[in-house]
Design a protein around this motif. Sequence first.
Motif, PDB file in Angstrom:
ATOM      1  N   TRP A  64      71.636  37.612  -0.581  1.00 26.86           N
ATOM      2  CA  TRP A  64      72.791  37.730  -1.479  1.00 26.86           C
ATOM      3  C   TRP A  64      73.446  39.076  -1.253  1.00 26.86           C
ATOM      4  CZ3 TRP A  64      74.611  41.155  -5.097  1.00 26.86           C
ATOM      5  CH2 TRP A  64      75.679  40.715  -5.885  1.00 26.86           C
ATOM      6  N   ARG A  66      77.296  41.206  -2.465  1.00 31.66           N
ATOM      7  CA  ARG A  66      78.533  41.124  -3.247  1.00 31.66           C
ATOM      8  C   ARG A  66      79.678  40.589  -2.396  1.00 31.66           C
ATOM      9  NH1 ARG A  66      81.020  46.604  -5.573  1.00 31.66           N
ATOM     10  NH2 ARG A  66      81.279  46.867  -3.313  1.00 31.66           N
ATOM     11  N   THR A  68      80.414  38.136   0.189  1.00 29.86           N
ATOM     12  CA  THR A  68      79.729  36.947   0.697  1.00 29.86           C
ATOM     13  C   THR A  68      79.821  36.810   2.204  1.00 29.86           C
ATOM     14  OG1 THR A  68      80.318  35.858  -1.385  1.00 29.86           O
ATOM     15  CG2 THR A  68      79.489  34.455   0.375  1.00 29.86           C
ATOM     16  N   GLN A  87      73.883  31.697  -3.987  1.00 32.12           N
ATOM     17  CA  GLN A  87      75.209  31.719  -4.587  1.00 32.12           C
ATOM     18  C   GLN A  87      75.341  32.739  -5.707  1.00 32.12           C
ATOM     19  OE1 GLN A  87      77.658  29.945  -3.069  1.00 32.12           O
ATOM     20  NE2 GLN A  87      75.962  29.530  -1.646  1.00 32.12           N
ATOM     21  N   SER A  88      74.204  33.240  -6.207  1.00 30.26           N
ATOM     22  CA  SER A  88      74.252  34.208  -7.319  1.00 30.26           C
ATOM     23  C   SER A  88      72.968  35.014  -7.363  1.00 30.26           C
ATOM     24  CB  SER A  88      74.435  33.482  -8.655  1.00 30.26           C
ATOM     25  OG  SER A  88      73.289  32.691  -8.945  1.00 30.26           O
ATOM     26  N   GLU A  90      71.283  35.373 -10.052  1.00 28.95           N
ATOM     27  CA  GLU A  90      70.390  34.566 -10.881  1.00 28.95           C
ATOM     28  C   GLU A  90      69.576  33.607 -10.021  1.00 28.95           C
ATOM     29  OE1 GLU A  90      73.562  35.196 -11.478  1.00 28.95           O
ATOM     30  OE2 GLU A  90      73.356  36.445 -13.278  1.00 28.95           O
ATOM     31  N   GLU A  91      70.219  33.039  -9.019  1.00 25.92           N
ATOM     32  CA  GLU A  91      69.533  32.114  -8.118  1.00 25.92           C
ATOM     33  C   GLU A  91      68.438  32.844  -7.338  1.00 25.92           C
ATOM     34  OE1 GLU A  91      70.724  29.632  -4.129  1.00 25.92           O
ATOM     35  OE2 GLU A  91      72.166  29.614  -5.799  1.00 25.92           O
ATOM     36  N   GLN A 115      70.713  42.764 -14.593  1.00 26.84           N
ATOM     37  CA  GLN A 115      71.063  41.362 -14.358  1.00 26.84           C
ATOM     38  C   GLN A 115      69.824  40.528 -14.045  1.00 26.84           C
ATOM     39  OE1 GLN A 115      74.805  42.635 -11.783  1.00 26.84           O
ATOM     40  NE2 GLN A 115      74.924  40.456 -12.221  1.00 26.84           N
TER      41      GLN A 115
END
Length: 367
Positions: A64, A66, A68, A87-88, A90-91, A115
């Motif tokens: 990941w 920022r 992409t 994709q995030s 969180e993922e 986060q």
Amino acid sequence: MSNTLSPPEIAGSNSFPFSRPTSPGGHRRQVGFVGLGTIGYAMAKNLAKNGPDNIQGLPPVRVWNRTTSKADKLVDHVGKDRASVAQSLEEIVQDCDIIIVNLANDDVVRKIYHQFSEALEKSPPQKTKIFVETSTIYPSLAGELDKILSSLPHTHLITCPVLGSAIVADQSQLVLIMSGDYTSKKEVANLLVPSVGRKVVDLGGDLEKALTYKLMANSMILGSMEVLAEAMTFAEKSGIGSERVLDLVKDYFPAPSLIAYAEKMNGEKFDGASGFAIDGGIKDATHIRRLTSKYNCPMPALDAAHQHLLTARAIHVRQKNEGKPAVDVLDWSAIVAGTRAAAGLSGFDREQDASTLVEIMEGSTSQ
């Protein structure tokens, strides 16, 4: 006293106190990588490319960033069977068991961990997650990060800053400095060496020690750059020429990193897009000077280096405001622009200095 840790395949087995896993099953844990700057990209690329060859059953690395496009570029380079784009954040934090972080500065690192915490509070981990902080940050921030994670079950943090240039990182020759939980360090060391680095220096359980060691190492690099920049400026003003200093470095101080910086300064190759941006150098110098105050340990060469880095950046900012910068991102080897300005020369324009240097030489000859 620190221990140098290298797997038996790299060095003698006695130098690696971490045992190899008895079964490859323990290493089939999902790895995530956050932050694809110059060093982070090389680390993530090498882990994705080399990891499956060194660790049986290692799943494709999740990455990941920022921006992409950098993550997409990495996947294109190593193949979709070796890496995938998350994709995030969180993922990453929910799906991965080992999360490696490599970011630009303290504020960004702190924000990312908050986060992480928010995502895991919504979905608490059911098995161990190891967070591997490889960024160069101020040591006390490690305590903040540990506190952020400590309220969550099954989470461990280790600090693991790395030593080495972008070229060294690309060649999987980084030195990894580790502090924190022993079991976590053992697992991460077996994951990263030799896929990403050539050895590990273990500094025990105190999370701050590895970060302090990294900044101490950077103080040596910065101090060397400061002396080199001063010598090159002196050589120019005395009519000898900076190229003679480059020759001297190659003949008498042939350290690869010192030669590389001498070549950049002599050739005025200050593009930080492929090197180490001057903002990062100023951040590190600020951290080091803060530590010298904490430990009552003056490092005057670092004070001078910090001032010359600031001067170089100020000149570059003025050039950008005037719409005529030579590069968009300035490399920290541009410290020489600071020593040149202090000596009454132009920071980045040697042609502008030509007449000034002639006058200086004529004046010195007539005296």
